[in-house]
Design an enzyme around this catalytic site. Structure first.
Site, PDB file in Angstrom:
ATOM      1  CE  LYS A   1      -2.553   1.943   3.419  1.00 27.09           C
ATOM      2  NZ  LYS A   1      -3.469   1.957   4.545  1.00 27.09           N
TER       3      LYS A   1
ATOM      4  CG  ASP B   1      -7.964   4.040   2.225  1.00 27.20           C
ATOM      5  OD1 ASP B   1      -8.893   3.618   1.486  1.00 27.20           O
ATOM      6  OD2 ASP B   1      -7.928   5.203   2.643  1.00 27.20           O
TER       7      ASP B   1
END
Ligand code: SF4
Length: 188
Positions: A97, A116
């Protein structure tokens, strides 16, 4: 998150784990004035760095990762942030991420979709995926969204998730994309 250049974005993203962007911006305002290069972080006093980032939470671990990450930047990459997923994810405190955030936003390189909590929730509500894990959601989104829009797509979902499609109280009545949304998982 406020930043000037890839290194600041990398540090801000590491700090953003379990922390709001607002808090990260407050902390980095002073942090970025004091620490200006990867070498500055690599050579930082652990206690001073911990104190500077304390209010972002998990500060001992984050400080440890930032110092180790920046030591690798200095040792392997001449103090620069690398531009590949493989190299980025070998840095301490940097998962897929964080690497996607840096590649997409600092370098304009779309190699994945940032998933997210907002992106995960909206992707499910919009019926784009039934997957639960960020890694699997990302893979499905990569098949649905044109690659050149992967970075932007995350921003759109995060923006919409913060302002309209709240986790507990989505504002469906006023939602701009209501006609497109099957409202998966919501009680009507
Ligand atoms: S219609 Fe409701 S559930 Fe669907 S995106 Fe809009 S706010 Fe979210």
């Amino acid at each position: 998150m406020n930043h000037a250049g890839p290194l600041e974005l990398l540090i801000a993203t590491i700090l953003s784990a379990q922390c709001t962007d607002k808090r990260v911006n407050i902390v980095t305002k002073e942090l970025f004035e004091k620490y200006r290069s990867a070498a500055d972080y690599a050579n930082a006093s652990p206690a001073e760095l911990e104190s500077a980032i304390k209010s972002t939470g998990f500060f001992r671990n984050k400080a440890k990762n930032i110092r180790a990450c920046c030591r690798k930047l200095v040792g392997r990459h001449a103090g620069k942030v690398p531009r590949t997923m493989e190299e980025l994810t070998q840095l301490d405190g940097v998962g897929r991420k964080t690497a996607n955030v840096v590649l997409g936003n600092a370098f304009g390189i779309n190699v994945g979709v940032v998933v997210d909590t907002h992106v995960a929730r909206l992707s499910q509500r919009l019926g784009l995926t039934k997957q639960k894990s960020p890694e699997k959601i990302e893979l499905e989104l990569m098949t649905l969204v044109p690659q050149k829009q992967w970075t932007l797509f995350s921003h759109w979902l995060i923006w919409h998730g913060r302002r309209r499609c709240d986790a507990r109280r989505p504002d469906c009545v006023n939602c701009e994309i209501k006609k497109l949304c099957p409202q998966i998982g919501l009680k009507n």
